[in-house]
Every structure is written in C-alpha cells, then in structure tokens.
Design a protein around this motif. Structure first.
Motif, PDB file in Angstrom:
ATOM      1  N   GLN A  15      -7.189  13.906  14.561  1.00 24.97           N
ATOM      2  CA  GLN A  15      -7.156  15.108  13.549  1.00 24.97           C
ATOM      3  C   GLN A  15      -6.632  16.149  13.996  1.00 24.97           C
ATOM      4  N   ALA A  16      -5.720  16.284  15.493  1.00 31.36           N
ATOM      5  CA  ALA A  16      -4.840  18.004  15.323  1.00 31.36           C
ATOM      6  C   ALA A  16      -3.648  17.029  14.938  1.00 31.36           C
ATOM      7  N   LEU A  17      -3.266  15.593  14.174  1.00 28.85           N
ATOM      8  CA  LEU A  17      -1.826  14.876  13.394  1.00 28.85           C
ATOM      9  C   LEU A  17      -2.043  16.005  12.510  1.00 28.85           C
ATOM     10  N   PRO A  18      -0.936  17.426  12.529  1.00 26.21           N
ATOM     11  CA  PRO A  18      -0.690  17.828  11.196  1.00 26.21           C
ATOM     12  C   PRO A  18      -0.470  16.844  10.195  1.00 26.21           C
ATOM     13  N   GLN A  19      -0.728  17.807   8.976  1.00 29.68           N
ATOM     14  CA  GLN A  19      -0.773  16.768   7.570  1.00 29.68           C
ATOM     15  C   GLN A  19       0.499  16.108   6.969  1.00 29.68           C
ATOM     16  N   GLU A  20       1.273  16.712   7.273  1.00 24.45           N
ATOM     17  CA  GLU A  20       2.543  16.177   7.508  1.00 24.45           C
ATOM     18  C   GLU A  20       3.242  15.509   7.607  1.00 24.45           C
ATOM     19  N   THR A  21       2.971  15.321   9.540  1.00 28.58           N
ATOM     20  CA  THR A  21       3.461  14.760   9.896  1.00 28.58           C
ATOM     21  C   THR A  21       2.674  12.947   9.684  1.00 28.58           C
ATOM     22  N   ALA A  22       1.240  13.560   9.708  1.00 26.42           N
ATOM     23  CA  ALA A  22       0.714  12.035   9.065  1.00 26.42           C
ATOM     24  C   ALA A  22       1.031  11.262   8.035  1.00 26.42           C
ATOM     25  N   ALA A  23       1.603  12.028   7.328  1.00 26.39           N
ATOM     26  CA  ALA A  23       1.719  11.621   5.699  1.00 26.39           C
ATOM     27  C   ALA A  23       3.793   9.985   5.745  1.00 26.39           C
ATOM     28  N   GLY A  24       4.241  11.418   6.901  1.00 26.05           N
ATOM     29  CA  GLY A  24       5.635  10.676   7.261  1.00 26.05           C
ATOM     30  C   GLY A  24       5.404   9.301   7.627  1.00 26.05           C
ATOM     31  N   ASP A  43      -1.677 -14.111  -0.342  1.00 27.38           N
ATOM     32  CA  ASP A  43      -2.498 -14.306  -1.959  1.00 27.38           C
ATOM     33  C   ASP A  43      -3.263 -13.126  -2.097  1.00 27.38           C
ATOM     34  N   VAL A  44      -3.784 -12.505  -0.544  1.00 29.77           N
ATOM     35  CA  VAL A  44      -4.928 -11.762  -1.187  1.00 29.77           C
ATOM     36  C   VAL A  44      -4.510 -10.476   0.451  1.00 29.77           C
ATOM     37  N   ILE A  45      -5.225  -9.301  -0.501  1.00 36.29           N
ATOM     38  CA  ILE A  45      -5.434  -8.380   0.609  1.00 36.29           C
ATOM     39  C   ILE A  45      -6.945  -8.031   1.017  1.00 36.29           C
ATOM     40  N   LEU A  46      -6.909  -7.731   1.809  1.00 39.36           N
ATOM     41  CA  LEU A  46      -8.188  -6.678   2.647  1.00 39.36           C
ATOM     42  C   LEU A  46      -7.861  -6.580   3.609  1.00 39.36           C
ATOM     43  N   ALA A  47      -7.918  -4.575   2.521  1.00 39.99           N
ATOM     44  CA  ALA A  47      -7.921  -3.634   3.214  1.00 39.99           C
ATOM     45  C   ALA A  47      -8.887  -2.601   3.202  1.00 39.99           C
ATOM     46  N   TYR A  48      -8.372  -1.825   3.568  1.00 39.36           N
ATOM     47  CA  TYR A  48      -9.795   0.000   3.569  1.00 39.36           C
ATOM     48  C   TYR A  48      -9.010   1.110   2.720  1.00 39.36           C
ATOM     49  N   PHE A  49      -9.350   2.175   2.770  1.00 35.91           N
ATOM     50  CA  PHE A  49      -9.015   3.140   1.722  1.00 35.91           C
ATOM     51  C   PHE A  49      -9.827   4.044   2.794  1.00 35.91           C
ATOM     52  N   PRO A  50      -8.199   5.423   3.065  1.00 34.06           N
ATOM     53  CA  PRO A  50      -7.759   6.323   4.165  1.00 34.06           C
ATOM     54  C   PRO A  50      -9.281   6.800   4.397  1.00 34.06           C
ATOM     55  N   CYS A  51      -9.384   7.749   5.058  1.00 31.03           N
ATOM     56  CA  CYS A  51      -9.630   8.339   5.226  1.00 31.03           C
ATOM     57  C   CYS A  51     -10.416   9.632   6.738  1.00 31.03           C
ATOM     58  N   ASN A  52     -10.356  10.697   7.139  1.00 31.00           N
ATOM     59  CA  ASN A  52     -10.329  11.356   8.586  1.00 31.00           C
ATOM     60  C   ASN A  52      -9.128  11.307   9.174  1.00 31.00           C
ATOM     61  N   ARG A  53      -7.979  11.157   7.906  1.00 30.66           N
ATOM     62  CA  ARG A  53      -6.186  11.003   8.574  1.00 30.66           C
ATOM     63  C   ARG A  53      -6.647   9.785   9.339  1.00 30.66           C
ATOM     64  N   GLU A  54      -6.920   8.739   8.245  1.00 25.89           N
ATOM     65  CA  GLU A  54      -6.721   7.262   8.911  1.00 25.89           C
ATOM     66  C   GLU A  54      -5.229   6.914   8.534  1.00 25.89           C
ATOM     67  N   ALA A  55      -4.371   6.138   8.804  1.00 24.70           N
ATOM     68  CA  ALA A  55      -3.355   5.710   8.908  1.00 24.70           C
ATOM     69  C   ALA A  55      -3.634   5.394   6.674  1.00 24.70           C
ATOM     70  N   ASP A  56      -2.462   6.413   6.409  1.00 27.77           N
ATOM     71  CA  ASP A  56      -3.011   6.305   4.721  1.00 27.77           C
ATOM     72  C   ASP A  56      -1.769   5.279   4.077  1.00 27.77           C
ATOM     73  N   ILE A  57      -2.693   4.130   3.869  1.00 26.99           N
ATOM     74  CA  ILE A  57      -1.874   2.760   3.402  1.00 26.99           C
ATOM     75  C   ILE A  57      -1.755   2.954   1.439  1.00 26.99           C
ATOM     76  N   ARG A  58      -2.543   3.910   1.166  1.00 31.36           N
ATOM     77  CA  ARG A  58      -2.416   4.073  -0.219  1.00 31.36           C
ATOM     78  C   ARG A  58      -1.354   3.975  -0.884  1.00 31.36           C
ATOM     79  N   PRO A  59      -0.115   3.833  -0.673  1.00 34.03           N
ATOM     80  CA  PRO A  59       0.753   3.656  -1.121  1.00 34.03           C
ATOM     81  C   PRO A  59       1.699   1.692  -1.037  1.00 34.03           C
ATOM     82  N   PHE A  60       0.976   1.335   0.001  1.00 34.37           N
ATOM     83  CA  PHE A  60       1.286  -0.090   0.065  1.00 34.37           C
ATOM     84  C   PHE A  60       0.230  -0.843  -0.381  1.00 34.37           C
ATOM     85  N   LEU A  61      -0.889  -0.025  -0.976  1.00 39.42           N
ATOM     86  CA  LEU A  61      -2.138  -1.049  -1.381  1.00 39.42           C
ATOM     87  C   LEU A  61      -1.603  -0.688  -3.454  1.00 39.42           C
ATOM     88  N   GLU A  62      -0.997   0.576  -3.789  1.00 35.95           N
ATOM     89  CA  GLU A  62      -0.671  -0.108  -4.891  1.00 35.95           C
ATOM     90  C   GLU A  62       0.606  -0.986  -5.384  1.00 35.95           C
TER      91      GLU A  62
END
Length: 226
Positions: A15-24, A43-62
């Motif tokens: 949670q203490a990780l700065p948002q800009e750092t987390a995004a990078g 063939d198949v990707i089972l994944a998660y939708f990030p929350c609470n400063r988890e690693a943001d994998i949305r670009p990967f999912l897209e």
C-alpha cells in the motif's frame, strides 16, 4: 513471523508503494508475461482483476483478449468457493463479493477439464476436449511468495489473503501439493512485485499448502525449466 503478521506487513508495504512506481512495475510485469513462451502457447488465461495495489495486469488482459485467447476471471460463489467465468472485455464485469470487480453471473463458466475453443458469440457453452490437451495459464495474486525446492525442481510457495479460494479451486482440478508444478496442462503462476519474495526460512509454509509452478515479477519469471 506467523501468517497473520506477514500478511499485515506485506499489505502495508504494498500500500505504501507510490502509485506511479506501482504502475511502472506493473507494466514491466505485463511485458514479461506477453513475451513469455508459456503465455504464447496458452489457449486459456485464468487471471484476476487487480485491486488494493496488486500488480496491475489489465494491459496484459486486454492484449490477451485482443489476440483471441480465452480469458476468464474469478467470481466468488460462497465460502472458499469460486468459479472462473469467460469474459470478452471489461464491460463484462460488475461489482461483486467484497466489493471486487467480477464477471457477471450470466457469463459462461469455464471448466478447464472440458475446455475446447468455441465461438463465444454463437455458443455459450464450453464443449469437451477434442483431439489435444490445452495449455491453461493461471495467474494468481498473493501477498508473499518464496522460492523453494520439491522433487529436485524449484517451486513457489504462496501466502494468500486467508480465504482459501485458490487452494480450493486448484484442489478441484485435482492438483496435489506434490504434483502441481509437474502438471503439463496447467501453468500456475504467481504475480507479485519482487519485494514480495520472502526467504524460505522466514516463510510460514504448512503441510497442506499448495505450490505454484512459476512466479512473475518485474525482475524475472522464476521457476522456469532449464
């Protein structure tokens, strides 16, 4: 350090990780995943939708969705019980259990044991396997991870959030503690920032804990075969 204390420590650090750092760092993780041969073969990707400063994998999912891969995200159904439902884009999500973004309950449930490629726009059901075993890449978040050895292979220990959802789901797939990392059809991969890796001697592993096959961070993908 016991599990509860370690969970609090790692939640605070993340949670203490700065948002800009987390995004990078998250973008570096996505780039590693997209260039990974295991992802390219999956063939198949089972994944998660990030929350609470988890690693943001949305670009990967897209990118995975745009490339035509089947992508499924978890929906909580009850205590220690979740399923993965197929999505076509993030518009298929709604706020669900515990305020998390989940697939809408009307979407098809993915049963990896009976998966075949289907046209989702024409068929809302998942058929049986035809002719080959499909490779499923499962991306699993967590609070802390450790690298250890089992049967002369490196495996990844995981400390989750305490709900038992992933352990229960993997057990439903017939994955056992001693064989998870040997599965040919399921590549279970933790996702974290590198600072979430803990030394084995300080990690609270228990006999019933399941291991993952891989761990991806901004620095590397750990657990890869030689």
């Amino acid at each position: 350090m016991d599990k509860q204390a370690l969970r609090k420590t790692m939640k605070d650090r993340r949670q203490a990780l700065p948002q800009e750092t987390a995004a990078g760092l998250s973008q570096m993780i996505c780039d590693r995943l997209l260039s990974w041969p295991v992802y390219k073969k999956a063939d198949v990707i089972l994944a998660y939708f990030p929350c609470n400063r988890e690693a943001d994998i949305r670009p990967f999912l897209e990118t995975a969705l745009a490339s035509g891969k089947q992508v499924a995200l978890p929906r909580v159904l009850g205590k220690r019980h979740m399923d993965f439902l197929l999505i076509q884009d993030f518009n298929d999500l709604e706020k669900g259990a515990m305020g998390l973004m989940e697939p809408k309950k009307s979407l098809p449930v993915l049963n990896p044991c009976y998966f075949s490629k289907t046209d989702r726009s024409k068929n809302n059901k998942i058929g049986e396997i035809h002719g080959k075993e499909h490779l499923i890449l499962m991306l699993i978040p967590g609070l802390a991870f450790c690298r250890t050895a089992l049967m002369a292979k490196e495996v990844i220990g995981r400390l989750g959030y305490g709900g038992g959802f992933y352990d229960t789901y993997l057990a439903r797939l017939g994955q056992k503690r001693e064989s998870l990392h040997l599965s040919a059809s399921l590549a279970a991969c933790g996702v974290a920032y590198d600072f979430q890796i803990i030394a084995e001697d300080g990690f609270p592993l228990e006999n019933h804990d399941l291991f993952l096959r891989y761990l991806v961070t901004e620095k590397s993908i750990y657990g890869q075969e030689e």
